[in-house]
Write a protein that holds these residues in place. Structure first.
Motif, PDB file in Angstrom:
ATOM      1  N   ALA A 123    -109.235  46.239-105.287  1.00 50.66           N
ATOM      2  CA  ALA A 123    -109.486  44.861-104.865  1.00 50.66           C
ATOM      3  C   ALA A 123    -110.916  44.476-105.214  1.00 50.66           C
ATOM      4  O   ALA A 123    -111.188  43.352-105.656  1.00 50.66           O
ATOM      5  CB  ALA A 123    -109.246  44.714-103.369  1.00 50.66           C
ATOM      6  N   ARG A 160    -102.552  44.328-112.977  1.00 51.00           N
ATOM      7  CA  ARG A 160    -102.614  43.366-111.888  1.00 51.00           C
ATOM      8  C   ARG A 160    -101.636  42.213-112.082  1.00 51.00           C
ATOM      9  O   ARG A 160    -100.862  42.187-113.024  1.00 51.00           O
ATOM     10  CB  ARG A 160    -104.028  42.812-111.774  1.00 51.00           C
ATOM     11  CG  ARG A 160    -104.466  42.036-113.010  1.00 51.00           C
ATOM     12  CD  ARG A 160    -105.723  41.257-112.728  1.00 51.00           C
ATOM     13  NE  ARG A 160    -105.498  40.315-111.652  1.00 51.00           N
ATOM     14  CZ  ARG A 160    -106.443  39.897-110.824  1.00 51.00           C
ATOM     15  NH1 ARG A 160    -107.678  40.327-110.966  1.00 51.00           N
ATOM     16  NH2 ARG A 160    -106.171  39.035-109.874  1.00 51.00           N
ATOM     17  N   SER A 195    -108.540  39.714-102.996  1.00 58.54           N
ATOM     18  CA  SER A 195    -109.487  40.752-102.612  1.00 58.54           C
ATOM     19  C   SER A 195    -109.923  40.637-101.158  1.00 58.54           C
ATOM     20  O   SER A 195    -109.997  41.631-100.442  1.00 58.54           O
ATOM     21  CB  SER A 195    -110.703  40.706-103.512  1.00 58.54           C
ATOM     22  OG  SER A 195    -110.276  40.786-104.850  1.00 58.54           O
ATOM     23  N   SER A 232    -104.228  43.638-103.133  1.00 59.94           N
ATOM     24  CA  SER A 232    -105.180  44.029-104.164  1.00 59.94           C
ATOM     25  C   SER A 232    -104.676  43.687-105.567  1.00 59.94           C
ATOM     26  O   SER A 232    -105.360  43.031-106.343  1.00 59.94           O
ATOM     27  CB  SER A 232    -105.442  45.529-104.011  1.00 59.94           C
ATOM     28  OG  SER A 232    -106.273  45.989-105.020  1.00 59.94           O
ATOM     29  N   THR A 243    -107.310  41.799 -98.829  1.00 58.14           N
ATOM     30  CA  THR A 243    -107.218  43.268 -98.864  1.00 58.14           C
ATOM     31  C   THR A 243    -108.199  43.873 -97.878  1.00 58.14           C
ATOM     32  O   THR A 243    -107.843  44.734 -97.065  1.00 58.14           O
ATOM     33  CB  THR A 243    -107.551  43.793-100.276  1.00 58.14           C
ATOM     34  OG1 THR A 243    -106.840  43.041-101.229  1.00 58.14           O
ATOM     35  CG2 THR A 243    -107.203  45.263-100.409  1.00 58.14           C
TER      36      THR A 243
END
Ligand code: ZN
Ligand code: ZN
Length: 683
Positions: free
Chosen positions: A421, A668, A393, A388, A396
């Motif tokens: 995510a 992130r 994404s 994530s 995830t």
């Protein structure tokens, strides 16, 4: 079997020999030995002799063979109280307290009178089984036979009442004892201090004690530490006539828990001897205080002194590596684990997955994860959060599905990873679905963080109204994270009205971090409302709101270099400045113009006084370029969100200098390569 019968004189010497053996503790070492002695007891006709059998039972108890003892006992026609006592004691000491109580009942039925050797073990059995009322009945019997003055019985009663935190009764029993020995003093102190946490009462007793041994000092010092009073613990420690390792480590652990890092290190350095527990304390304490480079120095020192780390040490160090992105040290720990065949058990495996994920090395994280011997929900969460955070994404969501098919129940941290995510991937529909399934299918209650994620997800996608409606529908009071997410979305979509609503709430929540007001001033600036910009600035000045300093770190050869930290000038500052000059020169040639807005208004999170080129992440990247060989990936960890000028610059740097650059910011990962970023400029 007449041939086995022995004649009288022979028998007498055999008896003497057997009794001597039986009376000596530890003389029987194995079950086979025990059995052969049993045979000899039968041969010599001692199997009905209470003294011989009672002692035999003690050996059975030590060897954990109470079933064997029970058989012998059942074959006895008239066991005396000594034999009964040894059976009851044996059962209680072998964690078979239920059998001890059954035997005690049978003993009474057979009218054998209990004595001072019976009751302590019966009372302990009640304590083991948490049978409070039964224990009180036994106390009644003790009073009837007048054994309450016996110090052994009294001690067991003090322990019993302490176990149920009935300190009033414990003290009453203690107080009425005419003769008090060290054991009962220890029991009453342990009850007040360690069980009940009443250090004041404990201290009174401590002061009244005629003698104090090492155990007593340790109980009292540990008591102070447990209630968070490290200063008194330390004072007492200084007065202790003898100090042992346990005592030193208790004080050290106290400083770790209270977060007094300076005192902790001072104390550690002054300790004449250090064991693994001490090393683990100091390393863990430094990691907890986010002073990772110092933690690593202690880790290195520990190895120079040939102290082998254990799981606790390795997990602490991995946690530290994850915090600052120290991949080299993290890899070294991994190879250490392999070299020493430590095995990827749950905790250590998860710590490795977490470390690799947070250093942006997803492939390694995944390979560790797949090779783990056991995995629980926390290990899955580490992997899911890893994907994530790194912007993967789809991966995830894939792992989230796999987790469920493998029968591991997700918890709220799992869902948070999944929702993050969705935010990073802009997956609005999926996000809505997972959020709804959280309470509908999984029976989990969404927390503030989950709402924050949803507001962020909807808001970024331009669904500001839906986002606002969600906040209004929340059953819990929204926190700064939720309103902050809405504010951020308003900045992206230029919605001044909703932003004003959000900032009003944020001000009411008494924000300390100036970031939000800076975003607000930015929103006004973008809308050309300069009067409002100055108003916000005034407010910031009036409130004395400081900005969090931007700080970035980079690991070179196992050493952490930090940039943006006050009063720390890097030894290679001159070269770094030259490099920054070159970067800015080459960026201009590549057509990059600094985003002036960022300099003027986006003081969102970075210090305004510094020009953009001195943003900490640029300094760390510049240092990475001069301190590592061509082709090496440059990894930087930043405490705040990367600003848009740095983002655009680093994209170009990755192309111009042909370097892969990974920056982990507060929310992130950005993997920069060939002029673009893995986040797709969406962060
Ligand atoms: Zn920047
Ligand atoms: Zn990016």
């Amino acid at each position: 079997m007449a041939s086995l019968r022995l004649v009288a004189p022979q028998l007498e010497s055999q008896h003497k020999h057997l009794f001597n053996l039986l009376k000596t503790p530890g003389s029987i070492k194995t079950l086979n030995h025990l059995k052969s002695i049993h045979v000899r007891l039968l041969q010599t006709n001692l199997h009905q002799d209470s003294f011989a059998i009672g002692n035999f039972i003690i050996h059975c108890s030590t060897l954990g063979c109470m079933n064997y003892a029970h058989q012998l006992f059942d074959n006895m026609s008239q066991p005396n109280s000594f034999v009964w006592n040894m059976m009851i004691r044996g059962f209680q000491q072998n964690q078979e307290s239920r059998s001890a109580l059954v035997l005690f009942d049978q003993m009474k039925i057979r009218s054998v009178i209990g004595d001072k050797f019976t009751y302590p073990f019966v009372i302990r059995a009640c304590n083991d089984l948490l049978e409070q009322s039964r224990g009180k009945c036994v106390h009644g019997e003790v009073l009837k036979v007048g054994l309450e003055v016996d110090v052994f019985v009294g001690t067991s009663l003090v322990e019993f009442y302490s176990g149920f935190e009935s300190m009033r009764y414990a003290y009453k029993v203690f107080d009425e004892l005419v003769v008090k020995d060290m054991v009962v003093w220890t029991a009453i102190l342990y009850g007040f201090v360690s069980k009940f946490g009443d250090v004041e009462r404990g201290r009174e007793l401590f002061n009244r004690m005629p003698n104090r041994d090492l155990v007593i000092w340790n109980i009292m010092i540990n008591g102070y530490v447990k209630v968070g009073n490290v200063d008194d613990a330390r004072t007492l420690f200084e007065h202790a006539p003898v100090k042992d390792m346990l005592m030193c480590n208790t004080i050290l652990g106290g400083y770790v828990r209270s977060g007094e890092v300076e005192k902790m290190m001072q104390f550690f350095n002054d300790m004449p001897k250090k064991d693994l527990v001490s090393w683990n304390s100091v390393i863990g304490g430094l990691v907890r205080s986010k002073r990772c480079s110092e933690a690593m120095k202690y880790f290195q020192k520990m190895q120079m002194l040939n102290v082998s780390p254990n799981d606790v040490t390795l997990i602490s160090i991995l946690l530290g590596c994850a915090q600052v992105g120290a991949l080299d040290v993290g890899k070294w720990v991994h190879s250490y684990i392999d070299r020493n065949s430590i095995g990827l058990k749950n905790l250590i495996g998860t710590a490795l997955v977490d470390m690799y994920s947070k250093c942006g090395e997803l492939e390694s994280a995944k390979s560790v994860f797949e090779n783990m011997l056991e995995r629980d929900v926390v290990s899955w969460n580490a992997m899911i959060m890893g994907f994530s955070m790194n912007g993967q994404s789809r991966k995830t969501l894939e792992f989230f599905k796999r987790m469920k098919t493998e029968g591991v129940d997700p918890n709220d941290a799992t869902i948070l990873g999944v929702l993050c995510a969705c935010v990073h991937g802009g997956l609005v529909d999926e996000g809505r679905r997972y959020f709804a399934s959280m309470s509908n299918d999984l029976g989990l209650t969404p927390k503030l963080e989950h709402y924050g994620c949803m507001v962020d997800l909807l808001g970024r996608a331009g669904l500001l109204d839906e986002s606002y409606r969600l906040i209004k529908s929340m059953p819990i009071t929204p926190h700064t994270g939720v309103w902050g997410a809405l504010l951020g979305a308003c900045k992206i979509h230029g919605n001044v009205e909703l932003a004003e609503l959000a900032i009003e709430q944020l001000i009411q929540l008494d924000l300390e971090d100036g970031g939000y007001l800076a975003i607000m001033s930015n929103i006004y600036a973008n809308a050309g409302r300069w009067d409002d910009v100055s108003k916000v600035r005034e407010l910031m000045k009036k409130k004395g709101i400081g900005k969090i300093r931007g700080c970035s770190s980079i690991e070179i050869n196992g050493e952490i270099h930090e940039f943006g930290v006050e009063e720390k000038i890097h030894p290679r500052a001159k070269e770094i400045n030259e490099m920054l000059g070159e970067i800015s020169h080459r960026l201009k040639w590549a057509g990059h113009f600094s985003n002036k807005n960022e300099v003027l208004f986006d003081v969102e999170e970075e210090d305004k006084e510094k020009t953009l080129i001195f943003h900490s992440e640029k300094m760390a990247v510049a240092f990475g370029l001069i301190a590592t060989k061509k082709g090496t990936v440059i990894r930087v960890v930043k405490n705040l969100r990367i600003c848009s000028d740095c983002h655009a610059s680093v994209k170009l740097i990755s192309r111009i200098f042909e370097r892969e650059i990974v920056i982990r910011d507060r929310s992130r990962f950005h993997h920069f390569k060939d002029g673009s970023c893995s986040c797709g400029d969406y962060w």
